[in-house]
Scaffold this active site. Structure first.
Site, mmCIF file in Angstrom:
data_model
loop_
_atom_site.group_PDB
_atom_site.id
_atom_site.type_symbol
_atom_site.label_atom_id
_atom_site.label_comp_id
_atom_site.label_asym_id
_atom_site.label_seq_id
_atom_site.Cartn_x
_atom_site.Cartn_y
_atom_site.Cartn_z
ATOM 1 N N ASN A 80 23.730 11.278 28.229
ATOM 2 C CA ASN A 80 24.962 11.956 28.614
ATOM 3 C C ASN A 80 25.344 13.030 27.603
ATOM 4 O O ASN A 80 25.331 12.783 26.386
ATOM 5 C CB ASN A 80 26.100 10.940 28.739
ATOM 6 C CG ASN A 80 25.769 9.836 29.719
ATOM 7 O OD1 ASN A 80 25.200 10.082 30.780
ATOM 8 N ND2 ASN A 80 26.097 8.601 29.361
ATOM 9 N N GLU A 133 24.842 14.038 33.110
ATOM 10 C CA GLU A 133 24.111 12.785 32.966
ATOM 11 C C GLU A 133 22.664 13.034 33.373
ATOM 12 O O GLU A 133 22.389 13.389 34.522
ATOM 13 C CB GLU A 133 24.736 11.703 33.841
ATOM 14 C CG GLU A 133 26.201 11.439 33.508
ATOM 15 C CD GLU A 133 26.854 10.493 34.510
ATOM 16 O OE1 GLU A 133 27.040 9.316 34.182
ATOM 17 O OE2 GLU A 133 27.155 10.958 35.636
ATOM 18 N N THR A 141 20.851 7.016 31.694
ATOM 19 C CA THR A 141 21.024 8.453 31.508
ATOM 20 C C THR A 141 21.354 8.814 30.071
ATOM 21 O O THR A 141 21.952 8.036 29.328
ATOM 22 C CB THR A 141 22.137 9.003 32.419
ATOM 23 O OG1 THR A 141 23.369 8.324 32.128
ATOM 24 C CG2 THR A 141 21.777 8.828 33.883
#
Length: 323
Positions: free
Chosen positions: A214, A259, A212
């Protein structure tokens, strides 16, 4: 190429301000359909008289000045608001600092000193509920009454209703807090978006097969915690994905974090600034008993996000360029 979007501030010299401009006046948090009606009226007035049309807004938001200790969920910070305004066709924006002096300025002084004296406006467009000046005594009706004597044109836009409910920034905040993304998008005229720099996280997603990007959102962000279909802007590039906003109850229940897992993307995004538009709400945040159960759910979330995004191929806010 379109002309640059000009931002006029308190420090801008009078000689750099285009005289005779038309202004759309308001706080413009979110730049929703009601705001856009005011902007459209200013643009039309400007075209009719051969004058540039500008937005006139205030920073920080007056609520921040009057209630500094009360959390404020802003739909758009200053830069996001200006980028949205720059995407409407306006020639620029006047950003007035809202401080003690501004709060103490009478409505008449604001009209005569700021609007007529410094800006030299030829026309004003406002919404039906916009108030200004000390004690909020300035109103659309005051502007209308003063207009003939000042030699300016004033256009007052009525409220915009959707399904017999008025469009407002407050209503959009409530919709986002309740996960009613379709309602928020309808009132905004485009998906709500945030902008932020990609930071390092715990890198759990990488181990799960879902790396991910973030982004730490404003601490006062009132978006409902949950899973979303998102479309990400990296400059002119558009990337589809699925995102979680919340506290990660399966792992740590930490501070809220956005995320984003981008579909079919490989690369390093750390330190880059992304725009993230929220296209669809998938589900609430959940705690899972096992990583296997979490991964199965993430697979399902991704499939649902892909379907939502495929059904809305052009869903993304129209953003202009500002310096």
């Amino acid at each position: 190429m379109s002309p640059p979007f000009t931002v006029i501030r308190d420090s801008t010299p009078d000689s750099a301000i285009p005289r005779g401009a038309v202004v759309a006046m308001g706080n413009f948090d979110g730049v929703h359909l009601g705001h856009r009606a005011v902007i459209a009226a200013a643009l039309e007035m400007g075209r009719a008289h051969g004058r540039p049309a500008l937005a006139l807004t205030f920073e920080p938001h007056p609520r921040r000045f009057f209630s500094p200790n009360t959390p404020q969920f802003r739909l758009t910070d200053e830069r996001a608001k200006l980028r949205l305004l720059a995407g409407t066709g306006l020639a620029g924006a006047v950003v007035m600092t809202f401080d003690k002096a501004r709060a103490g300025t009478s409505a008449q002084d604001f009209i005569h000193h700021d609007l007529i004296g410094r800006l030299g406006v030829s026309g004003i467009a406002v919404g039906y509920d916009f108030h200004f000046g000390k004690g909020r005594v300035g109103s659309p009706s005051l502007l209308v009454n003063e207009a003939p004597r000042l030699g300016i044109e004033v256009d007052v836009q009525p409220h915009i209703d959707i399904d017999e409910r008025p469009v407002s920034s407050s209503a959009i905040r409530i919709a986002l807090a309740e996960g009613l993304l379709n309602d928020a998008t309808t009132m905004l005229g485009a998906p709500w978006f945030v902008t932020g720099e990609v930071i390092h996280g715990e890198k759990r997603g990488r181990d799960l097969g879902y790396p991910t990007a973030n982004i730490q959102l404003d601490a006062n962000c009132g978006l409902k915690h949950g899973i979303y279909a998102v479309r990400v802007g990296r400059g002119p590039e558009r990337l589809d994905g699925v995102a979680s906003f919340g506290r990660r109850p399966t792992f740590d229940n930490g501070a809220p974090l956005l995320e984003i897992f981008l579909f079919d993307f490989k690369g390093d995004l750390y330190g880059q600034t992304l725009d993230c538009a929220f296209v669809g709400f998938i589900r609430e945040e959940l705690k899972f008993d096992s990583l296997e159960a979490l991964i199965r759910q993430m697979d399902d979330d991704s499939a649902r996000a892909r379907a939502m995004l495929a059904a809305a191929p052009d869903a993304f806010p129209r953003l202009g360029v500002i310096d």
